[in-house]
Motif scaffolding. Sequence first.
Motif, short mmCIF file in Angstrom:
data_model
loop_
_atom_site.label_atom_id
_atom_site.label_comp_id
_atom_site.label_asym_id
_atom_site.label_seq_id
_atom_site.Cartn_x
_atom_site.Cartn_y
_atom_site.Cartn_z
N PRO A 115 0.63 -1.05 -0.30
CA PRO A 115 0.12 -0.16 -0.60
C PRO A 115 0.71 0.82 -0.10
O PRO A 115 2.17 1.98 1.01
CB PRO A 115 -0.62 -0.30 1.28
N SER A 130 -3.42 4.99 -4.93
CA SER A 130 -2.39 5.89 -3.51
C SER A 130 -3.21 6.06 -2.37
O SER A 130 -4.75 6.27 -2.89
CB SER A 130 -1.63 7.06 -4.39
N ARG A 131 -2.92 6.03 -1.32
CA ARG A 131 -3.76 6.86 -0.30
C ARG A 131 -4.28 8.35 -0.56
O ARG A 131 -3.54 9.01 -0.78
CB ARG A 131 -3.09 6.36 1.42
N TYR A 268 -4.23 -3.62 1.22
CA TYR A 268 -4.79 -2.71 1.47
C TYR A 268 -5.81 -3.55 2.37
O TYR A 268 -5.95 -4.98 2.55
CB TYR A 268 -6.37 -1.79 0.66
N VAL A 274 -8.50 5.53 -0.85
CA VAL A 274 -7.45 5.07 -1.57
C VAL A 274 -7.47 5.52 -2.86
O VAL A 274 -9.37 5.96 -2.77
CB VAL A 274 -6.98 3.49 -1.80
#
Length: 353
Positions: A115, A130-131, A268, A274
């Motif tokens: 992650p 991507s976060r 995740y 996300v």
Amino acid sequence: MSLSTPLLAAAPLLAGLLGPALIGAAPGPLQADRPTAAPVHATEHTEIVEHVAARTAAEQRRVLDYWTRERMARALPIGLLDLVTTGDGLLSGLTGRVGLRATPDLAGASKLPEPRRQAAARPATNTVGSRWAGGGAVARTTGRVFLTVGGADFVCSASTIRSANRDVVVTAGHCVKDGAGEWAANWTFVPGYGTGGAEPYGRYAARRMFVAEPWSRESNDDYDVAMVALATSRGRHVADVVGAQEIAFNTPRGGQAFGFGYPADPPYDGGDLVYCAGRLTADPYGQTRDQGLSCDMTAGSSGGPWMTTFDAATGKGTITSLSSFKYSDDPRTMYGPYFGDAVKTLFSTAERA
């Protein structure tokens, strides 16, 4: 039923279905004391099917109280779902097929990167996952959905949308109804869900659910969309608390899109919002009218919004699709249904509920 099965909740992706198969699965038991679905008149050619969920304040409180932290954290993997459900829905139709209980490895989940917990200060316009650290409206309007399927508990994603009643969220059809099978129970939306199970804006029970008739009748992936009218929380409509995104129909195909959700399968864990971003492409197999977005989000992201004309600075955009399914031979591409006239009718019905 088409060759596809949608991508659900906190569940391993499935593989090994026939042909260029899709990976994922679908939910949804009908509450025993609730009325069955009934057709709702629509001004367009596509009929809308409705389910009354938690009608009274007491029923809504029961649903909200059902979701203890322990229940939220104990979602079963989808590979066990067929052991606890019966009926004529998507899942029962898959029972016995090769790969129903396949491990996530077969779907490529173990090959995905770790992650991306350190998000860039400026959101990327091209990322497979991507976060989201940009804050803004999308961090409030997107949330996790908790639902019960045949006695087991699962999660999806959803987003508030601007509506006349200020109560509507949009999610995947399979996060509400198991195709031709049963409806989900204990359906609850938690906007702005945060790390560690934070619920900064509270939780909202579903009062009425709507899907298009082709999804309800034959699990047609082109119609894997649901609208849910929520009950108020402490007397306040969800849109008045967190805001709402715009929604549009019959927009040009292709172009740039940002997809959001709460993927819960490795790599995740369901604790972070996300996003994926990139250009939309047509379904290369021609099995659906859906469009694809390069995205490694896993199960749990189903129903998360896809936005065009998205402003990263404000977190506002226009929802034109959502996360629905993946093909088993391409775990890096998520597909989402095209929002045409049928989805427009679905929305107009829900915002009058």
